[in-house]
Enzyme design. Sequence first.
Site, PDB file in Angstrom:
ATOM      1  N   GLU A   1      67.348  48.200  73.987  1.00  0.00           N
ATOM      2  CA  GLU A   1      66.859  48.516  75.339  1.00  0.00           C
ATOM      3  C   GLU A   1      65.423  48.032  75.560  1.00  0.00           C
ATOM      4  O   GLU A   1      64.582  48.765  76.076  1.00  0.00           O
ATOM      5  CB  GLU A   1      66.970  50.022  75.601  1.00  0.00           C
ATOM      6  CG  GLU A   1      68.399  50.515  75.652  1.00  0.00           C
ATOM      7  CD  GLU A   1      68.513  52.008  75.940  1.00  0.00           C
ATOM      8  OE1 GLU A   1      67.469  52.680  76.056  1.00  0.00           O
ATOM      9  OE2 GLU A   1      69.640  52.506  76.049  1.00  0.00           O
TER      10      GLU A   1
ATOM     11  N   GLU B   1      76.331  51.735  73.328  1.00  0.00           N
ATOM     12  CA  GLU B   1      76.138  53.129  73.718  1.00  0.00           C
ATOM     13  C   GLU B   1      76.892  53.397  75.019  1.00  0.00           C
ATOM     14  O   GLU B   1      76.872  52.577  75.935  1.00  0.00           O
ATOM     15  CB  GLU B   1      74.651  53.453  73.945  1.00  0.00           C
ATOM     16  CG  GLU B   1      73.795  53.381  72.702  1.00  0.00           C
ATOM     17  CD  GLU B   1      72.337  53.723  73.000  1.00  0.00           C
ATOM     18  OE1 GLU B   1      72.067  54.310  74.082  1.00  0.00           O
ATOM     19  OE2 GLU B   1      71.474  53.400  72.169  1.00  0.00           O
TER      20      GLU B   1
END
Length: 535
Positions: free
Chosen positions: A187, A327
């Site tokens: 991220e 995720e």
Amino acid sequence: MSSRVRKAGLALLAATLTFAGTVYGVTRSASADVVAQQNASQLVADMGAGWNLGNTLEANNNGIPSETAWGNPVVTQALIDRVRASGFKTIRIPVSYLGHIGAGPNYTINAAWLNRIQEVVDYAHSRGLYVLINMHGDGYKTVTGSWLICDAADQATIKDKYQKVWRQVATRFQSYNDRLIFESMNENFDGQYGNPTQPCYSNINAYNQIFVDTVRRTGGNNASRWLLVPGWNTNIDHTVGSGFVLPTDHNRSSAIPANEQRIMISVHYYDPWDFAGQEDGTITQWGAGTTNPAKRSVWGQEDFLDGQMKKMYDTFVTRGYPVFVGEYGSIDKTTYDSASNRYRADYARAVVATAKKYGAATAYWDNGWNGQHGFGLFNRNSATVTQQGIINAIMSAVGGSQPTTPPTTPPTTPPPTTTPPTTPPPTSPGGTGACRVSSAVNAWNTGLTNSITITNTGTAAINGWALAFTLAAGQTIVSGWSASYAPTSGTVTATNASYNGTLPPGGSATIGYQASHNGNAAAPTAFRLNGTPCN
């Protein structure tokens, strides 16, 4: 996972927790058994259902990584065995290095920490599971001691440090077989939600290239190992476009066929956020089985999920690059809605099944927290299952009858409330008439979603429409559905999709978008449908 979600449900455990007193050490030599080389589709099929050991090796106290820093217990073989026995075949292990990295020019990783990482990897790898390890929290501006910052000034130093840290990790694991996969980072972006910025994205691309080159040059099984790289903030829309550059792989083993890849693409999926992660009781249900429409988000349902996974298929899977949804998941909202876990299971089932349909593997985000706002599937202290219903949903999806690749031309699924006409209407605006517009904004921190319903209150049909409206100052559309939007700020025009362009008298269409904002989450104003002001 962003830090605010990673810590969901753990606020009371805060910074007063002390560094774990565990003494780390090497427990066994690296596994060197041979696994046959696999192409992309074989790899995804073999990885099966995945699970994240979240809030653990990426946890930290004031910039010093410690697996117990955020309230989870020390990882045990018993926990990993329970995860495996529940049907999971892949474990993603987020890792932070941060203050365990020494000073330059060598940037030596603390030996005890690297030993502990290897020990936890071995818990899973020795059981025949796929294992993914990454550099997780080192790129978060919100984490003390973070340094892998894409918009920082001294990029030469950052890139040198990044290269040397990954060289040490790759060297430690170079003899492990292909069930071990490295992921470059997690991220990574500039911290501002919205469209990517340059040169920040260019630096993220550069990090990925350094990662691939560094791992390959350490030799051993690293020369052919599968490597996982993300785009901007692991965002699907900003990975299929917006500046993502696939790294070259010139240093890989010559034994790999030239027409095969050894690079995977990493994305995350938490849409719609108001269901998956927002910590309130407003949106507690998801999907076609919703019993209370008021508790279901106005966007991000099955058709949106299908469209997002199809983008990844069209952009990467068709070219031989497998996709890993590293995720996904949704928080426990049973405090607000006793039926919430049913919809969490529906959501997990849909994400896994749709990803499988489009040639992607998945890993559920588990932060170890059970109870309100938690993502946990297991009690890590007792190594027992806490959410069997969600696990069952995941296993039914990954082992069901869904094809591992979609049909040549996947069908386009319109929203369930709209029936597309046999002959699509023209996409250019045509026809006027009286109109009514309603808008429903749902805002959080620096983002919002808005659902707009357009109703034709005139006496003639509208065949093809364009709805103009003005966004509040500081708002920028990030993504939209059921219409195309241009430009993304100021006065925006939403143009109908192929299936909702005809509005008979009394007919309506619902569209929506997600936007970033700088504190002003006001609804848009000055609606005009084909030039006619709307009530």
